[in-house]
Design a protein around this motif. Structure first.
Motif, PDB file in Angstrom:
ATOM      1  N   PRO A 233       0.800  -1.240   0.000  1.00 36.07           N
ATOM      2  CA  PRO A 233       0.000   0.000   0.000  1.00 36.07           C
ATOM      3  C   PRO A 233       0.825   1.278   0.000  1.00 36.07           C
ATOM      4  N   ASP A 234       2.029   1.246   0.570  1.00 31.61           N
ATOM      5  CA  ASP A 234       2.842   2.451   0.661  1.00 31.61           C
ATOM      6  C   ASP A 234       3.762   2.647  -0.538  1.00 31.61           C
ATOM      7  N   ASN A 235       3.613   1.828  -1.554  1.00 35.46           N
ATOM      8  CA  ASN A 235       4.476   1.946  -2.734  1.00 35.46           C
ATOM      9  C   ASN A 235       4.046   3.170  -3.545  1.00 35.46           C
ATOM     10  N   TYR A 236       4.751   4.280  -3.352  1.00 37.19           N
ATOM     11  CA  TYR A 236       4.368   5.538  -3.992  1.00 37.19           C
ATOM     12  C   TYR A 236       4.404   5.433  -5.507  1.00 37.19           C
ATOM     13  N   ASP A 237       5.422   4.769  -6.030  1.00 39.60           N
ATOM     14  CA  ASP A 237       5.569   4.710  -7.481  1.00 39.60           C
ATOM     15  C   ASP A 237       4.384   4.011  -8.140  1.00 39.60           C
ATOM     16  N   SER A 238       3.939   2.899  -7.556  1.00 37.62           N
ATOM     17  CA  SER A 238       2.787   2.197  -8.133  1.00 37.62           C
ATOM     18  C   SER A 238       1.502   2.987  -7.935  1.00 37.62           C
ATOM     19  N   ARG A 239       1.379   3.648  -6.792  1.00 37.26           N
ATOM     20  CA  ARG A 239       0.202   4.506  -6.577  1.00 37.26           C
ATOM     21  C   ARG A 239       0.182   5.640  -7.610  1.00 37.26           C
ATOM     22  N   ALA A 240       1.354   6.169  -7.936  1.00 34.49           N
ATOM     23  CA  ALA A 240       1.431   7.253  -8.928  1.00 34.49           C
ATOM     24  C   ALA A 240       1.046   6.744 -10.313  1.00 34.49           C
ATOM     25  N   GLU A 241       1.545   5.569 -10.670  1.00 31.22           N
ATOM     26  CA  GLU A 241       1.212   4.990 -11.977  1.00 31.22           C
ATOM     27  C   GLU A 241      -0.287   4.793 -12.106  1.00 31.22           C
ATOM     28  N   LEU A 242      -0.927   4.261 -11.059  1.00 31.69           N
ATOM     29  CA  LEU A 242      -2.368   4.022 -11.104  1.00 31.69           C
ATOM     30  C   LEU A 242      -3.155   5.326 -11.155  1.00 31.69           C
ATOM     31  N   MET A 243      -2.715   6.315 -10.407  1.00 29.33           N
ATOM     32  CA  MET A 243      -3.454   7.582 -10.363  1.00 29.33           C
ATOM     33  C   MET A 243      -3.456   8.263 -11.727  1.00 29.33           C
ATOM     34  N   TRP A 244      -2.303   8.311 -12.375  1.00 30.79           N
ATOM     35  CA  TRP A 244      -2.249   8.974 -13.668  1.00 30.79           C
ATOM     36  C   TRP A 244      -2.942   8.128 -14.732  1.00 30.79           C
ATOM     37  N   ALA A 245      -2.824   6.802 -14.627  1.00 28.74           N
ATOM     38  CA  ALA A 245      -3.537   5.926 -15.558  1.00 28.74           C
ATOM     39  C   ALA A 245      -5.040   6.114 -15.442  1.00 28.74           C
ATOM     40  N   SER A 246      -5.528   6.294 -14.218  1.00 28.59           N
ATOM     41  CA  SER A 246      -6.960   6.520 -13.998  1.00 28.59           C
ATOM     42  C   SER A 246      -7.436   7.752 -14.750  1.00 28.59           C
ATOM     43  N   SER A 247      -6.675   8.839 -14.657  1.00 24.99           N
ATOM     44  CA  SER A 247      -7.055  10.078 -15.339  1.00 24.99           C
ATOM     45  C   SER A 247      -6.995   9.925 -16.847  1.00 24.99           C
ATOM     46  N   LEU A 248      -5.934   9.327 -17.351  1.00 22.43           N
ATOM     47  CA  LEU A 248      -5.748   9.210 -18.791  1.00 22.43           C
ATOM     48  C   LEU A 248      -6.684   8.195 -19.431  1.00 22.43           C
ATOM     49  N   ALA A 249      -7.143   7.229 -18.653  1.00 24.36           N
ATOM     50  CA  ALA A 249      -8.024   6.192 -19.205  1.00 24.36           C
ATOM     51  C   ALA A 249      -9.389   6.737 -19.583  1.00 24.36           C
ATOM     52  N   LEU A 250      -9.809   7.852 -18.944  1.00 27.13           N
ATOM     53  CA  LEU A 250     -11.166   8.323 -19.195  1.00 27.13           C
ATOM     54  C   LEU A 250     -11.243   9.848 -19.290  1.00 27.13           C
ATOM     55  N   ASN A 251     -10.202  10.467 -19.819  1.00 25.99           N
ATOM     56  CA  ASN A 251     -10.283  11.916 -20.045  1.00 25.99           C
ATOM     57  C   ASN A 251     -10.746  12.243 -21.461  1.00 25.99           C
ATOM     58  N   GLY A 252     -11.123  11.216 -22.223  1.00 24.82           N
ATOM     59  CA  GLY A 252     -11.659  11.427 -23.560  1.00 24.82           C
ATOM     60  C   GLY A 252     -10.684  11.182 -24.681  1.00 24.82           C
ATOM     61  N   LEU A 253      -9.393  11.096 -24.361  1.00 24.00           N
ATOM     62  CA  LEU A 253      -8.399  10.968 -25.419  1.00 24.00           C
ATOM     63  C   LEU A 253      -8.478   9.608 -26.121  1.00 24.00           C
ATOM     64  N   GLU A 254      -8.708   8.546 -25.348  1.00 18.62           N
ATOM     65  CA  GLU A 254      -8.652   7.196 -25.918  1.00 18.62           C
ATOM     66  C   GLU A 254      -9.782   6.927 -26.912  1.00 18.62           C
ATOM     67  N   ASN A 255     -10.924   7.561 -26.730  1.00 20.56           N
ATOM     68  CA  ASN A 255     -12.061   7.245 -27.614  1.00 20.56           C
ATOM     69  C   ASN A 255     -12.307   8.300 -28.694  1.00 20.56           C
ATOM     70  N   GLN A 256     -11.414   9.280 -28.810  1.00 21.48           N
ATOM     71  CA  GLN A 256     -11.637  10.293 -29.840  1.00 21.48           C
ATOM     72  C   GLN A 256     -11.393   9.703 -31.225  1.00 21.48           C
ATOM     73  N   GLY A 257     -12.251  10.072 -32.156  1.00 22.26           N
ATOM     74  CA  GLY A 257     -12.105   9.617 -33.530  1.00 22.26           C
ATOM     75  C   GLY A 257     -12.605   8.217 -33.792  1.00 22.26           C
ATOM     76  N   LYS A 258     -13.288   7.620 -32.813  1.00 23.14           N
ATOM     77  CA  LYS A 258     -13.812   6.269 -33.003  1.00 23.14           C
ATOM     78  C   LYS A 258     -15.169   6.157 -32.318  1.00 23.14           C
ATOM     79  N   PRO A 259     -16.134   5.522 -32.958  1.00 25.38           N
ATOM     80  CA  PRO A 259     -17.428   5.316 -32.301  1.00 25.38           C
ATOM     81  C   PRO A 259     -17.304   4.254 -31.223  1.00 25.38           C
ATOM     82  N   VAL A 260     -17.769   4.569 -30.032  1.00 27.50           N
ATOM     83  CA  VAL A 260     -17.637   3.663 -28.887  1.00 27.50           C
ATOM     84  C   VAL A 260     -18.994   3.506 -28.216  1.00 27.50           C
ATOM     85  N   GLY A 261     -19.345   2.271 -27.906  1.00 29.10           N
ATOM     86  CA  GLY A 261     -20.558   1.997 -27.145  1.00 29.10           C
ATOM     87  C   GLY A 261     -20.230   1.171 -25.917  1.00 29.10           C
ATOM     88  N   TRP A 262     -20.634   1.641 -24.762  1.00 25.40           N
ATOM     89  CA  TRP A 262     -20.310   0.962 -23.504  1.00 25.40           C
ATOM     90  C   TRP A 262     -21.345  -0.113 -23.193  1.00 25.40           C
TER      91      TRP A 262
END
Length: 391
Positions: A233-262
């Protein structure tokens, strides 16, 4: 690749010891602050006291007790407080539930009707109070997007809404704030991030290599660092990787230019609407069964691409690689002790037909998705989720 507009104006303050910047971040919007948070976790961690110490020059009104799977009652209470205290800016401190409640509150302040209307009909979302957030859980990506999900248990509905004015103005992302998150929530958050990527990655579209490879890279980050954060739990580096991945996974960049249905999210929302289960756990249970349902001769190449590029699987048979990839996904969930059947989270067969029909109605699952589903298909997926996974 289709035409698109990409608009994410969030000012991200990433890293340790950034709270001294909070007063200036808030002051640009005004002096009257609605401080929104959940239970007692931010007080136990000491974050509450640190935030309050930065707010000495502001008029602070508190909205506390925002629930996981945030309820419309919290939003309504926030709207009343915001109006009574002439709030200029909302400060949301917590995970996705707190920020989502703050988002809908921010828009409902300017709406004459009930706040639930904005959840039920996103076209009603207009003007909104500015939002500044301090994130404490890596999961939903709401800290950098225009979306919010709210539950109305009185009518057993959990729905998403959206609006450009709901995008947070400033987000403080300090990975150390997630080091006190429980193993359960770490696992659920990691599952949620991965599911966001799955929903956008599995789409019936060609010529979007950039989006696919971007998603695959983020998947590999979550797959690597989710279990590390779970076990350390105290592994800062892994917590940092997950935190930034969380933001980038759903800030809209990944689905731009493609039709997506959830698909999996609408199904899980019905589980939460009736049983109030942890969102990321429900996603983990449903995902492998949805993958199995979706796997056909036509879709096998995309699942095989996932298996080869994300899991490093080798072989020429797309169908076999696809099946191995699904099994690898299940094995990954199990590394973080995530339950893999519905009875383990208190759900039996009683309401499956009702939830299946509601998922199709609310999620629009019959078209525009990777594998269209009728109510009977959703019910079959849920019934398979009652027992251990098999091919």
């Amino acid at each position: 690749m289709e035409n698109f507009r990409f608009y994410v104006p969030t000012d991200v303050r990433f890293g340790k010891d950034r709270l001294s910047e909070l007063p200036a971040a808030l002051a640009q919007f005004g002096k009257n602050v609605l401080f929104v948070y959940g239970g007692g976790s931010i007080k136990k961690s000491g974050l509450y006291a640190k935030v309050i110490a930065q707010l000495s020059d502001f008029n602070v009104t508190e909205l506390t007790g925002v629930e996981p799977n945030p309820k419309i009652e919290s939003v309504r209470a926030g709207v009343q407080l915001a109006r009574e205290n002439k709030i200029d800016v909302i400060l949301a401190v917590g995970g996705g539930s707190v920020i989502d409640a703050a988002k809908v509150t921010s828009a409902a302040v300017f709406y004459d009707g009930d706040a639930w209307d904005l959840v039920d009909n996103a076209s009603l979302v207009g003007e909104a109070l500015p939002i500044v957030d301090i994130l404490t859980l890596s999961a939903t990506g709401t800290e950098m997007n225009r979306n919010a999900v709210i539950s109305n248990m009185a009518i057993n509905e959990k729905l998403g809404t959206t609006g450009l004015n709901l995008i947070p103005k400033v987000s403080f992302l300090d990975p150390s704030q997630t080091q006190t998150v429980s193993k359960w929530q770490t696992a659920a958050g990691s599952s949620d991030i991965l599911s966001h990527l799955f929903e956008q990655y599995f789409a019936n579209v060609e010529h979007t290599d950039l989006q696919d490879y971007y998603a695959e890279a983020l998947m590999k980050v979550v797959i690597k660092h989710g279990p590390i954060a779970f076990n350390e739990p105290d592994n800062y580096d892994s917590r940092a990787e997950l935190m930034w991945a969380s933001s980038l996974a759903l800030n809209g960049l990944e689905n731009q230019g493609k039709p997506v249905g959830w698909t999996v999210h609408p199904i899980e929302h019905e589980l939460s609407a009736y049983y109030d289960i942890t969102h990321g756990i429900g996603l983990a249970i449903v995902t492998p069964r949805w993958m199995k349902f979706s796997l056909t001769a036509a879709t096998a190449p995309k699942f095989a691409q996932y298996g080869r590029n994300v899991w490093g699987l080798q072989g020429a048979d797309d169908m076999e690689i696809a099946k191995q990839a699904i099994l690898a996904t299940i094995a990954w969930y199990k590394t973080m002790d995530i339950p893999m059947t519905l009875p383990e989270v208190g759900i039996d067969a009683e309401k499956l037909p009702i939830m299946a029909a509601a998922a199709v109605e609310h999620g629009g699952l019959t078209s525009g998705v990777f594998a269209p589903m009728q109510a009977a298909d959703v019910e079959a997926v849920l019934r398979e989720s009652l027992t251990d996974f098999t091919f």
